[in-house]
Design a protein around this motif. Sequence first.
Motif, PDB file in Angstrom:
ATOM      1  N   PRO A  48     -52.872 -31.999  -5.903  1.00 37.83           N
ATOM      2  CA  PRO A  48     -54.318 -31.833  -5.756  1.00 37.83           C
ATOM      3  C   PRO A  48     -54.659 -30.499  -5.080  1.00 37.83           C
ATOM      4  CG  PRO A  48     -53.517 -33.249  -4.024  1.00 37.83           C
ATOM      5  CD  PRO A  48     -52.336 -32.968  -4.915  1.00 37.83           C
ATOM      6  N   LEU A  79     -58.292 -25.544 -11.697  1.00 42.44           N
ATOM      7  CA  LEU A  79     -58.407 -26.913 -12.156  1.00 42.44           C
ATOM      8  C   LEU A  79     -57.086 -27.637 -11.937  1.00 42.44           C
ATOM      9  CD1 LEU A  79     -60.560 -25.172 -13.753  1.00 42.44           C
ATOM     10  CD2 LEU A  79     -60.317 -26.831 -15.606  1.00 42.44           C
ATOM     11  N   THR A  80     -57.109 -28.940 -12.133  1.00 45.56           N
ATOM     12  CA  THR A  80     -55.889 -29.749 -12.176  1.00 45.56           C
ATOM     13  C   THR A  80     -55.959 -30.614 -13.430  1.00 45.56           C
ATOM     14  OG1 THR A  80     -56.832 -31.604 -10.935  1.00 45.56           O
ATOM     15  CG2 THR A  80     -55.793 -29.841  -9.651  1.00 45.56           C
ATOM     16  N   THR A  83     -58.718 -33.149 -13.598  1.00 47.90           N
ATOM     17  CA  THR A  83     -60.121 -32.745 -13.458  1.00 47.90           C
ATOM     18  C   THR A  83     -60.632 -31.945 -14.650  1.00 47.90           C
ATOM     19  OG1 THR A  83     -59.591 -30.659 -12.305  1.00 47.90           O
ATOM     20  CG2 THR A  83     -59.849 -32.637 -10.944  1.00 47.90           C
ATOM     21  N   THR A  84     -59.828 -31.803 -15.681  1.00 52.61           N
ATOM     22  CA  THR A  84     -60.230 -30.935 -16.794  1.00 52.61           C
ATOM     23  C   THR A  84     -61.256 -31.574 -17.721  1.00 52.61           C
ATOM     24  OG1 THR A  84     -58.376 -31.698 -18.152  1.00 52.61           O
ATOM     25  CG2 THR A  84     -58.016 -29.710 -16.827  1.00 52.61           C
ATOM     26  N   ASP A  86     -64.032 -33.396 -17.228  1.00 52.06           N
ATOM     27  CA  ASP A  86     -65.444 -33.488 -16.849  1.00 52.06           C
ATOM     28  C   ASP A  86     -66.077 -32.102 -16.825  1.00 52.06           C
ATOM     29  OD1 ASP A  86     -67.912 -34.028 -15.824  1.00 52.06           O
ATOM     30  OD2 ASP A  86     -67.197 -35.009 -13.987  1.00 52.06           O
ATOM     31  N   ARG A  89     -68.155 -31.247 -13.630  1.00 54.70           N
ATOM     32  CA  ARG A  89     -67.480 -31.194 -12.326  1.00 54.70           C
ATOM     33  C   ARG A  89     -67.349 -29.752 -11.846  1.00 54.70           C
ATOM     34  NH1 ARG A  89     -62.664 -34.871 -10.242  1.00 54.70           N
ATOM     35  NH2 ARG A  89     -62.083 -33.754  -8.341  1.00 54.70           N
ATOM     36  N   HIS A  91     -65.446 -26.864  -9.740  1.00 54.39           N
ATOM     37  CA  HIS A  91     -64.063 -26.574  -9.378  1.00 54.39           C
ATOM     38  C   HIS A  91     -64.001 -25.416  -8.391  1.00 54.39           C
ATOM     39  CE1 HIS A  91     -62.644 -29.074 -12.758  1.00 54.39           C
ATOM     40  NE2 HIS A  91     -63.653 -28.546 -13.422  1.00 54.39           N
TER      41      HIS A  91
END
Length: 246
Positions: A48, A79-80, A83-84, A86, A89, A91
């Motif tokens: 994370p 990014l991670t 989390t890609t 959304d 979202r 970053h």
Amino acid sequence: MTDRLLDAFLGAVGDLAPIAVWAHGSLAGGDYQEGRSDLDLIAVLEGPVGLSTVRRVVRLHRGLRKLGPLAAKVHCSYLTPGTTADADRSHLTWAHDRLMRRPVTPVTRRELHAFGLVLHGKPPEGLLPPVPDAELRAFVVRDQREFWRPSVDKARLWKQDIWVDLGMVTFARASVTLRDGRLISKREALDLLPELGAPVEVVEDIGRRRYGDDVPGSDAWLVRRAELTRAFLGPAIDRLVADRWD
């Protein structure tokens, strides 16, 4: 100088063990102008992204400053894999020589799939969900209606080069995306603007500063340019985002 800066960035970000590093924007699209274009990058980290990673990102970008003023043009979102998906979202992002949080928009995501440049690791297709046409159109309409149209009414902004340049180019690009479903470069956008009814004087001014001599305009010209730009963009955006695009 750009190649040296990118090599330095990739060497430094390697300490974060990225899964992938991609370029988008002008560098990937073939319209990059050294010293004028931003270096738009995406790094996908294993995650994370905690406080330790944030500190390392800050040190990384501050360390690039020793390479000269071009380092301020390096913009990178981190990014991670989790989390890609959304697009709304925000970053961790380094841009304009400071840390912030912002989304990777549907336009950027579509760019990455269409012509993203893989600088390291996996390609976008393996990590980033595709952008449906409806999602892309909805974002473009929202951006024009909710950000650019209200901005046109703020007269104080439009004496600045960046507002004129981005406002005009973004409008032309949005027009093509909504009409044809495709993305175009800033060069193509400038070529298209006169056909869309944009004031030729303003288009030529943008072209000179992006591709020719960046000669500062007189105060009188900046005032006139702002008036011409706002008089064109307000009604043009209103027509573009009419209900048929909802």
